[in-house]
Design an enzyme around this catalytic site. Structure first.
Site, PDB file in Angstrom:
ATOM      1  N   GLY A   1       0.827  -1.194   0.000  1.00 10.55           N
ATOM      2  CA  GLY A   1       0.000   0.000   0.000  1.00 10.55           C
ATOM      3  C   GLY A   1       0.865   1.249   0.000  1.00 10.55           C
ATOM      4  O   GLY A   1       2.006   1.228   0.460  1.00 10.55           O
TER       5      GLY A   1
ATOM      6  N   GLN B   1       2.738  10.096   1.272  1.00 10.89           N
ATOM      7  CA  GLN B   1       4.080   9.534   1.454  1.00 10.89           C
ATOM      8  C   GLN B   1       5.032   9.904   0.329  1.00 10.89           C
ATOM      9  O   GLN B   1       6.244   9.800   0.499  1.00 10.89           O
ATOM     10  CB  GLN B   1       4.009   8.014   1.560  1.00 10.89           C
TER      11      GLN B   1
ATOM     12  N   CYS C   1       6.181   0.480   7.739  1.00  9.30           N
ATOM     13  CA  CYS C   1       5.807   1.604   6.881  1.00  9.30           C
ATOM     14  C   CYS C   1       7.021   2.053   6.072  1.00  9.30           C
ATOM     15  O   CYS C   1       8.119   2.183   6.625  1.00  9.30           O
ATOM     16  CB  CYS C   1       5.293   2.750   7.759  1.00  9.30           C
ATOM     17  N   LEU C   2       6.808   2.290   4.783  1.00  5.82           N
ATOM     18  CA  LEU C   2       7.910   2.761   3.936  1.00  5.82           C
ATOM     19  C   LEU C   2       8.477   4.089   4.421  1.00  5.82           C
ATOM     20  O   LEU C   2       9.650   4.375   4.203  1.00  5.82           O
ATOM     21  CB  LEU C   2       7.434   2.918   2.493  1.00  5.82           C
TER      22      LEU C   2
ATOM     23  N   HIS D   1      -4.413   1.713   7.530  1.00  5.84           N
ATOM     24  CA  HIS D   1      -3.057   2.270   7.649  1.00  5.84           C
ATOM     25  C   HIS D   1      -2.867   3.423   6.655  1.00  5.84           C
ATOM     26  O   HIS D   1      -2.395   4.504   7.028  1.00  5.84           O
ATOM     27  CB  HIS D   1      -2.038   1.152   7.381  1.00  5.84           C
ATOM     28  N   GLU D   2      -3.250   3.188   5.405  1.00  2.00           N
ATOM     29  CA  GLU D   2      -3.039   4.204   4.369  1.00  2.00           C
ATOM     30  C   GLU D   2      -3.950   5.416   4.548  1.00  2.00           C
ATOM     31  O   GLU D   2      -3.520   6.548   4.322  1.00  2.00           O
ATOM     32  CB  GLU D   2      -3.205   3.598   2.976  1.00  2.00           C
TER      33      GLU D   2
ATOM     34  N   HIS E   1      -2.440   7.948   6.799  1.00  2.00           N
ATOM     35  CA  HIS E   1      -1.433   8.808   6.172  1.00  2.00           C
ATOM     36  C   HIS E   1      -2.066  10.066   5.575  1.00  2.00           C
ATOM     37  O   HIS E   1      -1.474  11.142   5.611  1.00  2.00           O
ATOM     38  CB  HIS E   1      -0.691   8.065   5.061  1.00  2.00           C
TER      39      HIS E   1
END
Length: 153
Positions: A46, A51, A98-99, A140-141, A144
């Site tokens: 994702g 991000q 997380c990236l 999660h996304e 963000h």
């Protein structure tokens, strides 16, 4: 298509609230293609536009990656524009990475099942009810998009 630069914590741009998408055009399609390419390149499931320093309410997801223990289904690859959780039920604990926060894993409490509304890449609205890894990834996304990170939990 192009690889996008992923913002890393503590970059304050990660805390910026994303704006809703109001115009569905070729620019949105380019952003989506670049986001999918960036997500796949980084072996993620994702990615939120925030991000990659694009502050629009856009998310791409694909949980059908071979290293993810989930059966691919018709909802495994998703575009979520202006997503909204309409309903959440139950709770589950999820180990998440997380990236934007490399080498960090957090145990996060999430809804077990969610019902969401979103637009696709062409501006058509749809709703889905889901659970499991897809539900966790969507939650999660979405966080963000509102400047929230797993370290806040």
């Amino acid at each position: 298509m192009a690889l996008l630069n992923i913002l890393k914590y503590p970059d304050e741009k990660l805390r910026k609230t994303a704006e809703p998408v109001v115009k569905f055009d070729n620019n949105i399609l380019k952003i989506l293609n670049d986001m999918f390419e960036t997500m796949y390149f980084n072996n993620a499931i994702g990615l939120a536009a925030t991000q990659v320093d694009i502050h629009k309410q856009i998310i791409v997801i694909d949980i059908s990656k071979p290293n993810i223990e989930a059966k691919p289904n018709k909802n495994s690859k998703l575009v979520l524009v202006n997503p909204e959780i309409l309903e959440g039920s139950g709770k589950t604990y999820s180990e998440e990475s997380c990236l934007s926060i490399p080498n960090f894993v957090a145990l996060v409490v999430r809804y077990k099942s969610i019902y969401i509304s979103a637009f696709d890449e062409k501006g058509y609205t749809y709703r889905i009810r889901t659970n499991g890894i897809l539900s966790i990834c969507i939650q999660h996304e979405i966080e963000h998009l509102f400047g929230n990170l797993i370290i806040d939990r």
